[in-house]
Scaffold this motif. Structure first.
Motif, PDB file in Angstrom:
ATOM      1  N   PRO A  16       0.811  -1.218   0.000  1.00  0.00           N
ATOM      2  CA  PRO A  16       0.000   0.000   0.000  1.00  0.00           C
ATOM      3  C   PRO A  16       0.848   1.273   0.000  1.00  0.00           C
ATOM      4  CG  PRO A  16      -0.934  -1.599   1.496  1.00  0.00           C
ATOM      5  CD  PRO A  16       0.381  -2.160   1.035  1.00  0.00           C
ATOM      6  N   LYS A  17       1.925   1.275   0.756  1.00  0.00           N
ATOM      7  CA  LYS A  17       2.791   2.457   0.811  1.00  0.00           C
ATOM      8  C   LYS A  17       3.432   2.721  -0.547  1.00  0.00           C
ATOM      9  CE  LYS A  17       6.711   4.484   3.293  1.00  0.00           C
ATOM     10  NZ  LYS A  17       7.717   4.266   4.383  1.00  0.00           N
ATOM     11  N   ARG A  19       2.256   1.828  -3.442  1.00  0.00           N
ATOM     12  CA  ARG A  19       1.209   2.245  -4.376  1.00  0.00           C
ATOM     13  C   ARG A  19       0.846   3.706  -4.144  1.00  0.00           C
ATOM     14  NH1 ARG A  19      -2.535  -1.783  -3.588  1.00  0.00           N
ATOM     15  NH2 ARG A  19      -1.173  -3.132  -4.819  1.00  0.00           N
ATOM     16  N   LEU A  20       0.756   4.095  -2.892  1.00  0.00           N
ATOM     17  CA  LEU A  20       0.460   5.494  -2.580  1.00  0.00           C
ATOM     18  C   LEU A  20       1.539   6.414  -3.132  1.00  0.00           C
ATOM     19  CD1 LEU A  20      -1.023   6.892   0.657  1.00  0.00           C
ATOM     20  CD2 LEU A  20       1.055   7.936  -0.230  1.00  0.00           C
ATOM     21  N   TRP A  42      -8.132   1.426  -3.779  1.00  0.00           N
ATOM     22  CA  TRP A  42      -6.919   1.200  -4.566  1.00  0.00           C
ATOM     23  C   TRP A  42      -5.683   1.020  -3.698  1.00  0.00           C
ATOM     24  CZ3 TRP A  42      -3.154   4.823  -3.801  1.00  0.00           C
ATOM     25  CH2 TRP A  42      -3.544   6.068  -3.308  1.00  0.00           C
ATOM     26  N   MET A  43      -5.633   1.648  -2.529  1.00  0.00           N
ATOM     27  CA  MET A  43      -4.415   1.558  -1.728  1.00  0.00           C
ATOM     28  C   MET A  43      -4.254   0.147  -1.143  1.00  0.00           C
ATOM     29  SD  MET A  43      -2.921   4.165   1.160  1.00  0.00           S
ATOM     30  CE  MET A  43      -4.043   3.703   2.476  1.00  0.00           C
ATOM     31  N   THR A  44      -5.323  -0.426  -0.636  1.00  0.00           N
ATOM     32  CA  THR A  44      -5.286  -1.791  -0.104  1.00  0.00           C
ATOM     33  C   THR A  44      -5.406  -2.820  -1.220  1.00  0.00           C
ATOM     34  OG1 THR A  44      -6.200  -1.143   2.034  1.00  0.00           O
ATOM     35  CG2 THR A  44      -6.544  -3.429   1.361  1.00  0.00           C
ATOM     36  N   PHE A  63      -5.018   8.700   5.330  1.00  0.00           N
ATOM     37  CA  PHE A  63      -5.434   8.718   3.919  1.00  0.00           C
ATOM     38  C   PHE A  63      -6.165  10.011   3.593  1.00  0.00           C
ATOM     39  CE2 PHE A  63      -8.353   7.866   0.427  1.00  0.00           C
ATOM     40  CZ  PHE A  63      -7.566   7.170  -0.477  1.00  0.00           C
ATOM     41  N   TYR A  67      -4.731  13.228   1.233  1.00  0.00           N
ATOM     42  CA  TYR A  67      -5.321  13.646  -0.045  1.00  0.00           C
ATOM     43  C   TYR A  67      -6.073  14.971   0.054  1.00  0.00           C
ATOM     44  CZ  TYR A  67      -3.198   9.773  -2.153  1.00  0.00           C
ATOM     45  OH  TYR A  67      -2.219   8.937  -2.613  1.00  0.00           O
ATOM     46  N   PHE A  83     -11.584   3.987   0.395  1.00  0.00           N
ATOM     47  CA  PHE A  83     -10.718   3.240   1.311  1.00  0.00           C
ATOM     48  C   PHE A  83     -11.615   2.538   2.316  1.00  0.00           C
ATOM     49  CE2 PHE A  83     -11.662   7.116   3.483  1.00  0.00           C
ATOM     50  CZ  PHE A  83     -11.573   6.872   4.846  1.00  0.00           C
TER      51      PHE A  83
END
Length: 258
Positions: A16-17, A19-20, A42-44, A63, A67, A83
């Motif tokens: 996840p990190k 991807r973020l 999307w993050m998970t 999160f 953002y 999320f």
């Protein structure tokens, strides 16, 4: 209104990190956009059901804070996708919408939870309220993935003044023909723009379908992606909504059905 859609690849090799960080790098190049969309959980990763509980966050967690700051930095409306939200003792599939100043102006908790080959309906609590937000470009209704199969949600948002629908999604490739139909139908029957953001890639043995789209109020697809990671840009003239509704006034002809 210049729209940017990040059709993001989801795979099981990326944390996840990571991807973020990758999404943030993509966003840095989208400062010309007025509105930006990201996909569902999307993050998970939507199909990583075993991570839902351990990666859940509150609505004032990292999160949302992150953002909020990103929307302000980009000076853009940001539909940051969804999320897994922890609220009290319940978990929700929650999507968030920020204005140009980073204010959280829209929170939508997914009403229709998916159960076919999915643990979403078992793990999460469904939302109960529709969400329509005011922007300088008109009123925008929020929805998530499986919601597309339920036209009454979009009709309710129309009643609340929606001129644009935003869809965040993790729709599989195996049912991509349904996705295309629903994208066009929900736009056409409500004479709204519909902007959808889906994922791509293969995760937990599920191939995601892509085909993020911009559909106009006549139900015509103005632009769409394929089944690979991509960024779509498109300019929308929101005045066309009122123009089309006036020229072909089907909205005025809606009558209550007993």
């Amino acid at each position: 209104m210049k729209v940017g859609i990040i059709q993001l690849e989801i795979n099981d090799d990326e944390s996840p990190k990571q991807r973020l960080q990758r999404v943030d790098a993509l966003l840095e190049n989208m400062k010309v956009c007025d509105l930006i969309l990201l996909p569902e959980i999307w993050m998970t990763g939507y199909f990583s059901f075993d991570h839902y509980v351990c990666e859940a966050q509150s609505i004032d967690g990292e999160f949302v804070t992150h953002y909020s700051n990103m929307a302000k930095k980009l000076n853009a409306y940001l539909y940051a996708g969804s999320f897994v939200e922890l609220k009290g003792e319940e978990y929700f599939n929650t999507s968030v919408f920020f204005d140009r100043n980073g204010a959280l102006t829209g929170v939508y908790r997914k009403i229709h939870l998916f159960r076919y080959g999915s643990l979403e309906g078992k793990l999460l609590t469904r939302g109960k309220k529709t969400t329509v937000v005011d922007t300088e470009f008109g009123k925008i209704g929020l929805a998530t993935c499986y919601d597309l199969r339920f036209p009454e949600l979009f009709r309710k948002e129309l009643e609340l003044g929606a001129q644009i629908f935003l869809i965040t999604s993790a729709w599989p490739l195996s049912r991509i023909d349904h996705w295309k139909i629903f994208n066009q139908a929900r736009a056409l029957e409500n004479q709204c723009y519909l902007i959808s953001c889906n994922c791509v890639g293969t995760t937990r043995k599920v191939q995601l379908g892509g085909h993020s789209s911009i559909v106009n109020p006549l139900g015509i697809v103005e632009k769409y992606a394929q089944a690979n990671e991509d960024i779509l840009y498109f300019d929308i003239d929101t005045s066309k909504v009122a123009q089309i509704r006036e020229e072909f006034p089907q909205i005025k002809h809606i009558v209550p059905i007993d």
